[in-house]
Design an enzyme around this catalytic site. Structure first.
Site, short mmCIF file in Angstrom:
data_model
loop_
_atom_site.label_atom_id
_atom_site.label_comp_id
_atom_site.label_asym_id
_atom_site.label_seq_id
_atom_site.Cartn_x
_atom_site.Cartn_y
_atom_site.Cartn_z
CE LYS A 171 -3.26 2.52 1.00
NZ LYS A 171 -4.46 3.48 0.07
CE LYS A 239 -2.78 7.52 6.73
NZ LYS A 239 -2.98 6.54 6.58
P1 NAP Z 1 -11.11 8.98 8.30
O1 NAP Z 1 -13.39 9.05 6.89
O2 NAP Z 1 -10.94 9.90 8.62
O3 NAP Z 1 -12.21 8.22 8.65
C1 NAP Z 1 -10.80 7.39 9.93
C2 NAP Z 1 -11.74 6.87 11.10
O4 NAP Z 1 -10.80 6.35 12.18
C3 NAP Z 1 -12.67 7.25 12.00
O5 NAP Z 1 -13.92 6.22 12.59
C4 NAP Z 1 -12.50 7.66 12.63
O6 NAP Z 1 -12.86 8.34 14.33
C5 NAP Z 1 -11.70 6.91 13.25
N1 NAP Z 1 -10.15 7.60 14.76
C6 NAP Z 1 -9.00 8.18 14.09
N2 NAP Z 1 -8.65 8.39 15.46
C7 NAP Z 1 -8.89 7.32 15.77
C8 NAP Z 1 -8.94 7.66 17.75
N3 NAP Z 1 -7.72 7.62 18.25
N4 NAP Z 1 -9.57 6.28 18.13
C9 NAP Z 1 -10.86 5.85 17.39
N5 NAP Z 1 -10.77 6.14 16.37
C10 NAP Z 1 -10.37 6.65 15.65
O7 NAP Z 1 -10.44 8.44 7.14
P2 NAP Z 1 -11.22 7.26 5.63
O8 NAP Z 1 -10.71 8.12 4.85
O9 NAP Z 1 -12.10 6.57 6.09
O10 NAP Z 1 -9.53 6.19 6.25
C11 NAP Z 1 -9.63 5.38 7.09
C12 NAP Z 1 -8.30 4.55 6.10
O11 NAP Z 1 -8.23 4.45 4.77
C13 NAP Z 1 -7.27 5.24 6.43
O12 NAP Z 1 -6.10 4.50 6.77
C14 NAP Z 1 -7.17 5.96 4.88
O13 NAP Z 1 -5.79 6.10 4.75
C15 NAP Z 1 -6.77 4.40 4.46
N6 NAP Z 1 -7.45 4.49 2.72
C16 NAP Z 1 -8.58 5.50 2.38
C17 NAP Z 1 -8.90 5.99 1.38
C18 NAP Z 1 -9.98 7.43 0.56
O14 NAP Z 1 -9.88 7.48 -0.19
N7 NAP Z 1 -10.02 7.86 1.61
C19 NAP Z 1 -8.57 5.23 0.42
C20 NAP Z 1 -7.90 3.85 0.55
C21 NAP Z 1 -6.93 4.05 1.89
P3 NAP Z 1 -14.03 9.38 14.95
O15 NAP Z 1 -15.29 9.29 13.23
O16 NAP Z 1 -14.49 9.52 15.97
O17 NAP Z 1 -13.15 10.37 13.85
#
Ligand code: NAP
Length: 299
Positions: A171, A239
């Site tokens: 990744k 990140k």
């Molecule tokens: P996001 O919308 O920012 O969601 C992050 C999640 O993590 C939320 O549920 C958040 O909870 C939780 N979280 C953060 N800090 C926390 C903590 N200290 N304790 C408990 N929960 C916590 O991110 P996302 O876009 O879904 O991405 C999630 C992962 O997938 C990341 O690693 C990202 O790099 C990867 N990813 C993202 C994409 C994309 O296009 N978005 C594609 C591939 C991979 P809250 O709701 O309480 O903040």
């Protein structure tokens, strides 16, 4: 019916959990900010009050969390996953995190008789919604084989990459290309804009030509529409590039393009664009050239 726990209902996690419900799995969800679970509960999910509760009764636990520190607190914190994880449980982490953390989870869960796969994904929010994610998976081969059908319910491609940590290595190498491609697209669009070309015409040429990329397809239209609503946030892109930089440091591998792209996203973050889509980094170029990259119309 397979019992699944799902922790992390953000941009990616919420549509993934919803798809599991639609495919007939029994899903228990947990999210730090409880309000984000409401839609899932309405769709038929059970609600867990803590990460440990999401593990109870689950055969498989998915985690889809921001970064290493989120994983640390959900697994190792009070009422964390490790308090309940035991024999027979398989944890599938689809977050993008450091390979070292993936390997640590594999070892710590293994001590409790549980299995662990690092299974990050590519394909942004639209692919999560359409269940066409691409999974790159590290871990023990028999565990991968046992979960292949489940992963295929969320993705269009599911590939085994090697032992624990291999998914996370894949990744970070992959997202190095994503970050560089995105910045390359922004530089091309900026030159075209400065030259007085209509960016929408220019984007058509890019998309039909050898400069095309998934970033040109996904982010090109967002830039021209000035739609910076979040699909993959600028702060999460940064990140990933910083995690990849840690690897190039460890490997003593020069990676000038990675570092150039990282710097632009760092500038975007310091402009306050972290919560917006990574496409918002175009605003750095707009500031430098004192001109907006937007549709001109006509032509
Ligand atoms: P996001 O919308 O920012 O969601 C992050 C999640 O993590 C939320 O549920 C958040 O909870 C939780 N979280 C953060 N800090 C926390 C903590 N200290 N304790 C408990 N929960 C916590 O991110 P996302 O876009 O879904 O991405 C999630 C992962 O997938 C990341 O690693 C990202 O790099 C990867 N990813 C993202 C994409 C994309 O296009 N978005 C594609 C591939 C991979 P809250 O709701 O309480 O903040």
């Amino acid at each position: 019916m397979k019992q699944i726990g799902f922790i992390g209902l953000g941009t990616m996690g919420a549509p993934m959990a919803l798809n599991l419900l639609r495919k007939g799995y029994a899903v228990t969800v947990y999210n730090r900010s409880a309000d984000k679970a409401a839609e899932l509960v309405q769709a038929g999910a059970s609600l867990a009050a803590t990460p440990a509760e999401a593990v109870s009764g689950a055969e498989v636990l998915f985690t889809m969390l921001s970064n290493d520190s989120a994983i640390e607190s959900v697994f190792y914190g009070e009422n964390g996953v490790l308090e309940k994880a035991g024999e027979g449980l398989t944890v599938i982490d689809s977050s993008t995190v450091s390979p070292a953390l993936s390997q640590r989870l594999h070892a710590d869960l293994g001590k409790r008789g549980a299995y662990f796969l690092d299974a990050p994904v590519t394909g942004s929010k639209p692919a999560a919604e359409a269940a066409t994610l691409v999974f790159m998976v590290g871990g023990d081969r028999p565990v991968f084989d046992a979960q292949h059908a489940l992963l295929s319910d969320l993705g269009s491609k599911v590939l085994y990459m090697g032992p624990s940590g291999s998914g996370s290595y894949t990744k970070l190498a992959h997202n190095t290309i994503v970050g560089i491609n995105a910045i390359g697209l922004m530089e091309g669009l900026s030159i075209a804009t400065k030259a007085g070309l209509a960016p929408e015409q220019f984007l058509q040429i890019v998309q039909a030509g050898s400069g095309n990329s998934k970033q040109a397809e996904l982010k090109g239209p967002k830039i021209l529409e000035r739609d910076f609503s979040n699909q993959f946030s600028l702060k999460l892109m940064l990140k990933d590039l910083l995690l990849a930089s840690d690897l190039t440091g460890k490997f003593q591998l020069p990676a000038p393009m990675l570092h150039a792209a990282t710097t632009v996203f760092q500038m975007g973050l310091s402009k306050g664009l972290g919560e917006e889509d990574l496409a918002a980094a175009i605003q750095c170029y707009e500031e430098w050239m004192n001109e907006r990259v937007e549709k001109k119309g006509g032509q």
